[in-house]
Design a protein around this motif. Sequence first.
Motif, PDB file in Angstrom:
ATOM      1  N   ALA A 114       0.835  -1.202   0.000  1.00  0.00           N
ATOM      2  CA  ALA A 114       0.000   0.000   0.000  1.00  0.00           C
ATOM      3  C   ALA A 114       0.866   1.246   0.000  1.00  0.00           C
ATOM      4  O   ALA A 114       1.998   1.246   0.500  1.00  0.00           O
ATOM      5  CB  ALA A 114      -0.922   0.000   1.218  1.00  0.00           C
ATOM      6  N   VAL A 115       0.328   2.317  -0.545  1.00  0.00           N
ATOM      7  CA  VAL A 115       0.970   3.627  -0.457  1.00  0.00           C
ATOM      8  C   VAL A 115       0.756   4.178   0.949  1.00  0.00           C
ATOM      9  O   VAL A 115      -0.337   4.079   1.508  1.00  0.00           O
ATOM     10  CB  VAL A 115       0.380   4.591  -1.498  1.00  0.00           C
ATOM     11  CG1 VAL A 115       0.945   5.996  -1.318  1.00  0.00           C
ATOM     12  CG2 VAL A 115       0.633   4.087  -2.902  1.00  0.00           C
ATOM     13  N   GLY A 116       1.809   4.713   1.552  1.00  0.00           N
ATOM     14  CA  GLY A 116       1.695   5.299   2.878  1.00  0.00           C
ATOM     15  C   GLY A 116       1.913   4.331   4.009  1.00  0.00           C
ATOM     16  O   GLY A 116       1.596   4.639   5.159  1.00  0.00           O
ATOM     17  N   ALA A 117       2.459   3.140   3.731  1.00  0.00           N
ATOM     18  CA  ALA A 117       2.755   2.150   4.769  1.00  0.00           C
ATOM     19  C   ALA A 117       4.263   1.916   4.824  1.00  0.00           C
ATOM     20  O   ALA A 117       4.978   2.135   3.847  1.00  0.00           O
ATOM     21  CB  ALA A 117       2.021   0.841   4.508  1.00  0.00           C
ATOM     22  N   ILE A 118       4.743   1.461   5.977  1.00  0.00           N
ATOM     23  CA  ILE A 118       6.159   1.181   6.185  1.00  0.00           C
ATOM     24  C   ILE A 118       6.337  -0.331   6.297  1.00  0.00           C
ATOM     25  O   ILE A 118       5.589  -0.996   7.018  1.00  0.00           O
ATOM     26  CB  ILE A 118       6.691   1.863   7.455  1.00  0.00           C
ATOM     27  CG1 ILE A 118       6.370   3.365   7.419  1.00  0.00           C
ATOM     28  CG2 ILE A 118       8.188   1.654   7.609  1.00  0.00           C
ATOM     29  CD1 ILE A 118       7.012   4.097   6.276  1.00  0.00           C
ATOM     30  N   TYR A 119       7.344  -0.864   5.585  1.00  0.00           N
ATOM     31  CA  TYR A 119       7.583  -2.302   5.587  1.00  0.00           C
ATOM     32  C   TYR A 119       9.013  -2.580   6.049  1.00  0.00           C
ATOM     33  O   TYR A 119       9.965  -2.024   5.504  1.00  0.00           O
ATOM     34  CB  TYR A 119       7.361  -2.885   4.192  1.00  0.00           C
ATOM     35  CG  TYR A 119       5.932  -2.749   3.719  1.00  0.00           C
ATOM     36  CD1 TYR A 119       4.991  -3.735   3.981  1.00  0.00           C
ATOM     37  CD2 TYR A 119       5.520  -1.611   3.013  1.00  0.00           C
ATOM     38  CE1 TYR A 119       3.676  -3.593   3.559  1.00  0.00           C
ATOM     39  CE2 TYR A 119       4.211  -1.469   2.589  1.00  0.00           C
ATOM     40  CZ  TYR A 119       3.295  -2.459   2.864  1.00  0.00           C
ATOM     41  OH  TYR A 119       1.991  -2.322   2.449  1.00  0.00           O
TER      42      TYR A 119
END
Length: 588
Positions: free
Chosen positions: A190-195
């Motif tokens: 997703a856009v706007g998530a940190i992995y």
Amino acid sequence: MQRLILLALLALTLVAHQPRVFAEVTPTATPAADQQADRCERNDSAARACALALDAVHGPFTFLPEGDQDYYSLNLGAEATGLETQITVRGTGGLDLRATITRAGEDAPLATFTQPVTTTTLRADVTGWVVVRVENRAAALANGQSYRMEVRRVLPPPGPVVPDALAAAKEPAPDALENNWSVETAAPIAVGAIYDLNFTCPVTGSCAGGDHDYLRVPVKAGITYVVGAFDLGPGVDTTIDLFWRDAGTPTATNDDVAPGKSFVSMLRWTAPANGDAIVRVGPRTGRERLVVFEAKAATYRFAIALAESDLGTQIIERIHGQAGLAAPQPATTTGGQGSSPAPTSTSATQPPTSGENAPADPAPTQASIRTEFVTTGTALVTTNTVLRLEAGATGTEMEPLRADSRVTLLGRASGLWVMVKPVGGILAGWVDYRTLRALGEDGAAEDTNTTTSPGMGSDAESPSASAPQANATPVPSSATLRATPLEDAPLPAAAPQQPAVALSVAVTVQEAMGERRQPAIGERVQLVDAFGRVLAEANTDGAGSVTLQRAIAPRTAVLLRLPALGLETPVDIAEPALTITIPARGGV
């Protein structure tokens, strides 16, 4: 009878002329915001908690009526995004605040803070609904006092470094997105998530070229995104490739944001249409496994965000900090503090000439401005500036250019930006043309910051400095670029392009086992141009062979790259067949 009529008329006249008496109205002043109940009342219990949005400042809130306590609810989402939640409560001087945060329906506090501390941060794994209870512990009445609450999603800090260098070497387990080793198996993100990811191969012995993570992300047309790999574990060197509609050739790529300073990688990319983009993050070291006594030796953090969002700004600042670059500066806006005076002409707009921090080029007006740029040859840098990866003041910084240094102009321009390569340097990039002065063949500086109207020869008589010009465009006195508005004219016919040349390069990669040679299977091989842009790539087959094909312009310099080895070698187009022998290496 007449007397009675006169008396009646007299009575009517007296009544009509009696003064009117109005009831007196006393005006009542509207109480100030901090002297009345706030919009969330009654939120005096968890069951009546007032729902607040994320990434916003809320308030003002009050503690009225007397003895009031306030409850608020926040929805942190059903799934973890990798972002932490920062909650800040700021009150006026007459309050003594205490805030307690719990999960909805639970009593055990997740966090509690009291003044002078006003901020707490919830871990990235805290999801779902949480409740914030705010109390005032001051003895005085709270009338005339108020507070505000700010809720932000923020990047987590870089992971801690394990200091025990004598501990046994540990390798992290494969990350949660595995097995995403190809375009077909790319993990949706997703856009706007940190992995939090790593380069641990999910199947021991199966990652001949090192673990590569493929990610699929939905994007929207015209939106600019920032794509970053940062918070690298010890010894990790990342490279990012972005694919759009063509799974064989990257549209954009970046190895190091600041070569020689850090291994963090970042791209800024604008989606040309709605669809899914594929991002590949690979280890620059390929299958060469570093022996590092560190549990986080293969880890990195990845994110893609809207470039102009709060998270996008945080990512850019984090990557700039880890790359040893100066914090990015916001573009100058017309009319703001320190901006240039507004031009008095309505036919054209003259941009400020502040060099490094110059704003983006203005949109063309009806009477367009044409400026004759010298875009080939050598130029002198007249003031300290920055070489950027993309054209524009917000382009990614590559390296500083000092005044009096020289650059080679490469014949490309975008607005007021030209592509150059520092003399003696390797990497090419964009620089503001207003910070340059072209040099003649003899090395003397030429006046490159003027324009000439059609029909005016080099020996045309110059107008008197004191004579007013009817069509002159006012220019601030500090400007170094003089522009004259001209009528639109047809563009010159483009020079005929030479047909592309079909190039086919046959490569065999083998490992030296003493006197014996064996095929290097699964080795990633790339065909790149002189700027490092990938033209074609593939992995070697069971015989250690691969054929790379691409149509190129005549006289294009082409190199063969083995990214796992950091090896590059020129390709002779007349004899496009190579055999590369590498030292034998153990299994992964």
